[in-house]
Enzyme design. Structure first.
Site, PDB file in Angstrom:
ATOM      1  N   TYR A  67      -0.207  14.319  -1.879  1.00  9.81           N
ATOM      2  CA  TYR A  67      -1.259  15.290  -2.168  1.00  9.81           C
ATOM      3  C   TYR A  67      -1.345  16.356  -1.085  1.00  9.81           C
ATOM      4  O   TYR A  67      -2.282  17.147  -1.056  1.00  9.81           O
ATOM      5  CB  TYR A  67      -2.609  14.571  -2.313  1.00  9.81           C
ATOM      6  CG  TYR A  67      -2.790  13.842  -3.627  1.00  9.81           C
ATOM      7  CD1 TYR A  67      -1.766  13.071  -4.169  1.00  9.81           C
ATOM      8  CD2 TYR A  67      -3.979  13.908  -4.325  1.00  9.81           C
ATOM      9  CE1 TYR A  67      -1.918  12.394  -5.360  1.00  9.81           C
ATOM     10  CE2 TYR A  67      -4.149  13.231  -5.521  1.00  9.81           C
ATOM     11  CZ  TYR A  67      -3.116  12.478  -6.035  1.00  9.81           C
ATOM     12  OH  TYR A  67      -3.281  11.805  -7.218  1.00  9.81           O
ATOM     13  N   LYS A  75       5.236   0.878  -0.329  1.00 11.16           N
ATOM     14  CA  LYS A  75       6.566   0.709  -0.937  1.00 11.16           C
ATOM     15  C   LYS A  75       7.622   0.926   0.146  1.00 11.16           C
ATOM     16  O   LYS A  75       8.580   1.692  -0.006  1.00 11.16           O
ATOM     17  CB  LYS A  75       6.731   1.705  -2.093  1.00 11.16           C
ATOM     18  CG  LYS A  75       7.938   1.414  -2.990  1.00 11.16           C
ATOM     19  CD  LYS A  75       7.876   0.082  -3.711  1.00 11.16           C
ATOM     20  CE  LYS A  75       9.071  -0.095  -4.644  1.00 11.16           C
ATOM     21  NZ  LYS A  75       9.136  -1.465  -5.199  1.00 11.16           N
ATOM     22  N   ASP A  79       4.170  -1.884  -6.733  1.00 13.97           N
ATOM     23  CA  ASP A  79       4.441  -2.362  -8.088  1.00 13.97           C
ATOM     24  C   ASP A  79       3.940  -3.790  -8.289  1.00 13.97           C
ATOM     25  O   ASP A  79       3.382  -4.125  -9.338  1.00 13.97           O
ATOM     26  CB  ASP A  79       5.933  -2.239  -8.425  1.00 13.97           C
ATOM     27  CG  ASP A  79       6.851  -2.683  -7.302  1.00 13.97           C
ATOM     28  OD1 ASP A  79       6.364  -2.905  -6.176  1.00 13.97           O
ATOM     29  OD2 ASP A  79       8.066  -2.799  -7.547  1.00 13.97           O
ATOM     30  N   ASP A 118      -4.905   6.477  -5.770  1.00 11.38           N
ATOM     31  CA  ASP A 118      -5.417   7.166  -6.955  1.00 11.38           C
ATOM     32  C   ASP A 118      -5.039   6.395  -8.221  1.00 11.38           C
ATOM     33  O   ASP A 118      -5.867   6.153  -9.105  1.00 11.38           O
ATOM     34  CB  ASP A 118      -4.850   8.582  -6.990  1.00 11.38           C
ATOM     35  CG  ASP A 118      -5.624   9.504  -7.928  1.00 11.38           C
ATOM     36  OD1 ASP A 118      -6.671   9.087  -8.458  1.00 11.38           O
ATOM     37  OD2 ASP A 118      -5.166  10.646  -8.139  1.00 11.38           O
ATOM     38  N   ASP A 165      -7.568   3.863 -10.836  1.00 13.90           N
ATOM     39  CA  ASP A 165      -7.711   4.055 -12.282  1.00 13.90           C
ATOM     40  C   ASP A 165      -7.356   2.774 -13.035  1.00 13.90           C
ATOM     41  O   ASP A 165      -7.981   2.438 -14.048  1.00 13.90           O
ATOM     42  CB  ASP A 165      -6.817   5.205 -12.760  1.00 13.90           C
ATOM     43  CG  ASP A 165      -7.473   6.566 -12.548  1.00 13.90           C
ATOM     44  OD1 ASP A 165      -8.370   6.652 -11.686  1.00 13.90           O
ATOM     45  OD2 ASP A 165      -7.091   7.525 -13.233  1.00 13.90           O
TER      46      ASP A 165
END
Length: 337
Positions: free
Chosen positions: A121, A167, A206, A230, A234
């Protein structure tokens, strides 16, 4: 008296903001509200998604409430610009089950601590002959800072496990920085008596996404980078009734901004169908930030009672009430306290 900058935005932003402010008026606190502009409508009228005046007002207020804005490709994001300008480096997104809400799980209560200032971002992109590239910025300072926030929030909330999500097996350099910084902070904090009882672990993003569906009770506080936070928040919202039920705090050293996780939902704007719960819960987080804990608790409990009664709920919650009808029900309960 608290000076609160109010940024309704566009889409359903003004509707949920109006509902939240209507509820706030029933509390035993004096507020001075100052309205500011941002979003797509603002862009068409002023040429910018967020004027300097809005940023200045937010910086100089006791707290800021942000509704929702529509971001069109090619425009700068109003909320990302505001977070950066105000130095709001921590995004706290609680994932919590509420009675009366149709949820996959009825007993969840965990917190996602999202780094808010960098990552993908950062907005550093460029077009190439083959397409485009984006620069993923991860710094040691920001990684240490957000890890410290996670441990402090865990202690404050009575949590006993902090999980780092990254990750680093693929993003060896950038998430390598994040992972190393996290474990350095973890060792520092768990050596302190008040933190010594805490468990610390890590997951690839993941795997974390899978466990959030299969076994979300393993989570208490998750700390992660910007984009991963983010996305996972959700996903978490989907476990507890949808985006209309998840609030968030944006916190820095000097300021706080509070907003629902949901977007501007322009397809239902003006219909009165928007769920005001996430915006109302965001105002409760604001009250906690202002150290008005008793009023924050009263507000959350009033909303919980409305949800549990099930009489005045918006369509997404299985009811037929409008945004303001649901807000009116919450305010009635507050006024009876």
């Amino acid at each position: 008296m608290y000076t609160i900058t109010v940024i309704p935005g566009d889409g359903i932003g003004p509707e949920v903001m109006g509902a939240a402010m209507y509820v706030l008026e029933a509390l035993n606190i004096e507020f001075k509200f100052q309205e500011a502009r941002a979003g797509n409508d603002c862009y068409h009228e002023t040429g910018t998604t967020i004027p300097d005046e809005t940023i200045g007002m937010a910086k100089n207020s006791d707290a800021t409430l942000f509704g929702a804005v529509t971001t069109v490709p090619g425009q700068k994001s109003a909320i990302i610009t505001l977070r950066k300008a105000m130095g709001l480096y921590a995004n706290l997104r609680p994932v919590k089950s509420y009675p009366g809400v149709n949820s996959i799980y009825s007993d969840l209560d965990f917190l996602i601590v999202r780094e808010n200032s960098e990552g993908l971002y950062s907005g550093v992109e460029q077009e190439t002959e083959e397409g485009a590239t984006a620069l993923r910025v991860i710094t040691r300072k920001a990684s240490e800072r957000i890890s410290e926030v996670a441990f402090k929030q865990a202690l404050k909330l009575g949590k006993t496990r902090v999980t780092a999500v990254h990750k680093a097996n693929v993003l060896k350099k950038t998430d390598g920085v994040f992972r190393k910084a996290f474990w350095e902070i973890a060792r520092k904090y768990t050596e302190m008596d008040e933190y010594s009882h805490m468990e610390v672990d890590e997951l690839y993003v993941d795997a974390a996404a899978m466990f959030m569906v299969q076994d979300p009770h393993r989570f208490q506080v998750l700390v992660t980078t910007n984009l991963f936070g983010d996305i996972l928040s959700d996903e978490g919202a989907g476990l507890v009734g949808g985006l209309g039920m998840v609030p968030s705090s944006n916190i820095g050293d000097n300021n706080g901004l509070f907003e629902p996780v949901h977007g501007s939902a322009p397809d239902i704007a003006g219909s009165g169908a928007a769920n005001p719960a996430a915006m109302i819960l965001s105002t409760s987080l604001m009250l906690q930030f202002l150290e008005e804990d008793q009023e924050a608790f009263k507000l959350e409990q009033a909303l919980l009672k409305v949800l549990k009664q099930g009489k005045y709920l918006t369509v997404d919650l299985g009811g037929t009430s409008t945004t303001m009808e649901m807000a009116h029900a919450v305010r009635e309960i507050l006024e009876e306290c």
